[in-house]
Scaffold this motif. Structure first.
Motif, PDB file in Angstrom:
ATOM      1  N   UNK A   3       0.845  -1.186   0.000  1.00 28.78           N
ATOM      2  CA  UNK A   3       0.000   0.000   0.000  1.00 28.78           C
ATOM      3  C   UNK A   3       0.883   1.240   0.000  1.00 28.78           C
ATOM      4  N   UNK A   4       0.341   2.337  -0.516  1.00 31.57           N
ATOM      5  CA  UNK A   4       1.044   3.620  -0.434  1.00 31.57           C
ATOM      6  C   UNK A   4       0.343   4.576   0.531  1.00 31.57           C
ATOM      7  N   UNK A   5      -0.593   4.055   1.275  1.00 35.11           N
ATOM      8  CA  UNK A   5      -1.304   4.857   2.269  1.00 35.11           C
ATOM      9  C   UNK A   5      -0.707   4.532   3.636  1.00 35.11           C
ATOM     10  N   UNK A   6       0.081   5.462   4.164  1.00 34.57           N
ATOM     11  CA  UNK A   6       0.893   5.197   5.336  1.00 34.57           C
ATOM     12  C   UNK A   6       0.329   5.819   6.603  1.00 34.57           C
ATOM     13  N   UNK A   7      -0.969   5.922   6.673  1.00 33.05           N
ATOM     14  CA  UNK A   7      -1.641   6.403   7.871  1.00 33.05           C
ATOM     15  C   UNK A   7      -1.931   5.217   8.793  1.00 33.05           C
ATOM     16  N   UNK A   8      -1.658   5.365  10.099  1.00 33.50           N
ATOM     17  CA  UNK A   8      -1.799   4.244  11.032  1.00 33.50           C
ATOM     18  C   UNK A   8      -3.209   3.661  11.037  1.00 33.50           C
ATOM     19  N   UNK A   9      -4.203   4.533  11.077  1.00 30.59           N
ATOM     20  CA  UNK A   9      -5.582   4.047  11.129  1.00 30.59           C
ATOM     21  C   UNK A   9      -5.917   3.214   9.895  1.00 30.59           C
ATOM     22  N   UNK A  10      -5.477   3.680   8.746  1.00 27.71           N
ATOM     23  CA  UNK A  10      -5.732   2.917   7.517  1.00 27.71           C
ATOM     24  C   UNK A  10      -4.910   1.643   7.478  1.00 27.71           C
ATOM     25  N   UNK A  11      -3.672   1.711   8.000  1.00 32.45           N
ATOM     26  CA  UNK A  11      -2.828   0.518   8.009  1.00 32.45           C
ATOM     27  C   UNK A  11      -3.402  -0.570   8.906  1.00 32.45           C
ATOM     28  N   UNK A  12      -4.039  -0.190  10.010  1.00 30.31           N
ATOM     29  CA  UNK A  12      -4.656  -1.206  10.870  1.00 30.31           C
ATOM     30  C   UNK A  12      -5.678  -2.027  10.092  1.00 30.31           C
ATOM     31  N   UNK A  13      -6.574  -1.344   9.383  1.00 32.81           N
ATOM     32  CA  UNK A  13      -7.574  -2.052   8.572  1.00 32.81           C
ATOM     33  C   UNK A  13      -6.899  -2.872   7.479  1.00 32.81           C
ATOM     34  N   UNK A  14      -5.891  -2.274   6.854  1.00 31.03           N
ATOM     35  CA  UNK A  14      -5.172  -2.942   5.755  1.00 31.03           C
ATOM     36  C   UNK A  14      -4.530  -4.245   6.232  1.00 31.03           C
ATOM     37  N   UNK A  15      -3.876  -4.199   7.394  1.00 31.35           N
ATOM     38  CA  UNK A  15      -3.182  -5.383   7.904  1.00 31.35           C
ATOM     39  C   UNK A  15      -4.187  -6.433   8.363  1.00 31.35           C
ATOM     40  N   UNK A  16      -5.243  -6.011   9.044  1.00 32.94           N
ATOM     41  CA  UNK A  16      -6.261  -6.966   9.483  1.00 32.94           C
ATOM     42  C   UNK A  16      -6.924  -7.665   8.297  1.00 32.94           C
ATOM     43  N   UNK A  17      -7.202  -6.915   7.242  1.00 31.72           N
ATOM     44  CA  UNK A  17      -7.763  -7.522   6.031  1.00 31.72           C
ATOM     45  C   UNK A  17      -6.771  -8.480   5.390  1.00 31.72           C
ATOM     46  N   UNK A  18      -5.472  -8.108   5.424  1.00 28.57           N
ATOM     47  CA  UNK A  18      -4.446  -8.987   4.869  1.00 28.57           C
ATOM     48  C   UNK A  18      -4.350 -10.293   5.630  1.00 28.57           C
ATOM     49  N   UNK A  19      -4.427 -10.217   6.953  1.00 29.34           N
ATOM     50  CA  UNK A  19      -4.379 -11.436   7.765  1.00 29.34           C
ATOM     51  C   UNK A  19      -5.577 -12.318   7.460  1.00 29.34           C
ATOM     52  N   UNK A  20      -6.758 -11.705   7.386  1.00 31.96           N
ATOM     53  CA  UNK A  20      -7.964 -12.479   7.083  1.00 31.96           C
ATOM     54  C   UNK A  20      -7.873 -13.131   5.701  1.00 31.96           C
ATOM     55  N   UNK A  21      -7.368 -12.385   4.728  1.00 29.37           N
ATOM     56  CA  UNK A  21      -7.239 -12.933   3.372  1.00 29.37           C
ATOM     57  C   UNK A  21      -6.234 -14.077   3.340  1.00 29.37           C
ATOM     58  N   UNK A  22      -5.146 -13.935   4.065  1.00 28.09           N
ATOM     59  CA  UNK A  22      -4.109 -14.971   4.061  1.00 28.09           C
ATOM     60  C   UNK A  22      -4.651 -16.290   4.602  1.00 28.09           C
ATOM     61  N   UNK A  23      -5.556 -16.227   5.563  1.00 27.35           N
ATOM     62  CA  UNK A  23      -6.116 -17.459   6.143  1.00 27.35           C
ATOM     63  C   UNK A  23      -6.943 -18.252   5.121  1.00 27.35           C
ATOM     64  N   UNK A  24      -7.352 -17.611   4.034  1.00 28.43           N
ATOM     65  CA  UNK A  24      -8.084 -18.325   2.988  1.00 28.43           C
ATOM     66  C   UNK A  24      -7.156 -19.090   2.038  1.00 28.43           C
ATOM     67  N   UNK A  25      -5.873 -18.779   2.089  1.00 26.76           N
ATOM     68  CA  UNK A  25      -4.927 -19.395   1.155  1.00 26.76           C
ATOM     69  C   UNK A  25      -4.591 -20.816   1.589  1.00 26.76           C
TER      70      UNK A  25
END
Length: 439
Positions: free
Chosen positions: A70-92
């Motif tokens: 991501x190029x959006x380096x705001x903490x609040x946005x990164x929290x959502x980004x990382x949580x979504x990434x973790x959830x997506x990874x569990x589907x792999x």
């Protein structure tokens, strides 16, 4: 550059991933800018400038692996980004070979600066950059009525990288680069439209060759007038330092861990065996200061070191990253070469050419490929017929065929003229008995 604030952000992102279900995480932060100025027939054709910051996070979750950027380096946005990434990874699908490296392999720091960044980068006037491209174009245009078009470009780039991994790695890297390119096409015989180019590149602006780039391209293209095929047969083949790396590339591709793991390599199970000629010695030299490709660690953080690749024809290493090392149950080495050097001879290209009674100087490749499993190759080539140590006829529309192992067992001599602007420092190469097909 990577600020302290952004370093703290990268570490925070890594720790946030660990607190939310990851067993491992690696974060890489990139920051950089580039500009390019393109000239066509002495008119500015395109200007481009870009600045970019991005964060890449690699997540190791319950035996699964995901990579997100991501190029959006705001903490609040990164929290959502990382949580979504973790959830997506569990589907792999589970892939237990995806792990962070053994921490004992990491670069630990403390080495001197490799001096890959030009401190003058931000002080160079854009008008000077355009002026260099204009000068290169002027060296080609208007010198002959047969010139159809003349193009040139100046490009520069700077980048910074900071990487941190949850099992103990932390490191940063930076570099700058400049390039000046000239190319042109001309009216040849009939429908022929010969074209050629020349370039130089450098980490430092002061070291960039700024004069004669267009003149060199101009001279190279007019040498091509009168190209034709010659009789098929076996000839000595001289490949200059603009094309020699093209022939080394299949050798290196064949020793990547991915090729070995997929059994898609003509060098499979050849470690410590003599596979090439006695005069083929290639070494990875990653710590040469002020040299393109220099680095202290690879893209996983694994420390680089001087690494013999081929020694007098004997294969000494594979380039194996952590994933393929786990797949192969072999030790990881390094993901790819850094600065590939070849043991040189005593002659430059002109001297090698003068030593040939009858042969072919290959100055360009026009398509073709190498079979990664067998090493068999077929390439379209152009260049010149050599007779009595002199150029006698430009050639085109010919093919060379053979096998990479045979080719490099027939290496007669390496030159002493690698291009210092490249991270692969491969000089001119002279081979014997190469199959050319033409008439």
């Amino acid at each position: 550059m990577i600020t302290r604030e952004n370093r703290n952000l990268a570490r925070w992102a890594m720790e946030f991933a660990l607190k939310n279900g990851c067993q491992g995480s690696r974060v890489t932060l990139y920051n950089g800018s580039n500009s390019s100025f393109e000239i066509r027939d002495m008119k500015v054709d395109r200007l481009q400038q870009a600045t970019e910051s991005s964060l890449v996070i690699q997540l190791f979750v319950d035996g699964r692996y995901g990579s997100f950027s991501t190029n959006r380096l705001d903490k609040a946005e990164l929290e959502k980004f990382i949580l979504n990434g973790i959830a997506s990874t569990r589907y792999l699908a589970e892939d237990t070979a995806r792990t962070l490296p053994d921490p004992s392999l990491y670069y630990k720091g403390g080495r001197p600066d490799l001096q890959l960044f030009d401190p003058k980068f931000d002080s160079i006037n854009p008008d000077d950059k355009v002026g260099l491209a204009m000068k290169a174009c002027s060296e080609m245009l208007g010198k002959d009525d047969r010139v159809i078009s003349a193009n040139s470009s100046f490009e520069d780039e700077k980048w910074f990288k900071y990487m941190v991994a949850s099992n103990g790695f932390e490191g940063d890297d930076s570099s700058s680069s400049y390039s000046l390119v000239a190319s042109l096409s001309i009216q040849g015989e009939g429908e022929a439209r010969p074209s050629s180019y020349w370039y130089d590149s450098s980490l430092y602006y002061d070291r960039l060759i700024k004069m004669g780039i267009g003149t060199k391209a101009f001279d190279r293209v007019f040498q091509k007038l009168g190209q034709q095929k010659i009789n098929s047969g076996k000839y000595p083949m001289l490949v200059d330092n603009m094309g020699s790396a093209r022939l080394v590339s299949p050798l290196i591709s064949a020793i990547y861990g991915s090729s070995i793991q997929q059994k898609n390599s003509f060098l499979l199970d050849k470690l410590n065996e003599k596979v090439l000629g006695d005069n083929v010695t290639l070494i990875d030299e990653p710590h040469q200061m002020r040299t393109p490709g220099a680095r202290y660690f690879d893209n996983e953080g694994i420390a680089t070191k001087r690494l013999p690749v081929f020694e007098e024809g004997v294969l000494k290493t594979y380039f194996i990253d952590t994933y393929n090392a786990n797949k192969l149950n072999m030790p990881a080495t390094i993901s790819s070469p850094s600065i590939l050097t070849m043991q040189m001879g005593e002659k430059d290209c002109d001297q090698l050419l003068a030593s040939i009674d009858k042969g072919i100087w290959v100055t360009g490749f026009n398509g073709g490929n190498c079979n990664s499993t067998t090493g068999d190759f077929s390439y379209g080539v152009e260049g010149f017929l050599i007779e009595n140590g002199q150029l006698s006829q430009p050639i085109s529309e010919m093919n060379i065929t053979g096998n990479m192992l045979t080719l490099f067992n027939n290496l007669v001599e390496a030159g002493n003229d690698p291009r210092n602007s490249s991270s692969w420092k491969i000089p001119s190469l002279l081979f014997d008995g190469v199959d050319f097909s033409g008439l």
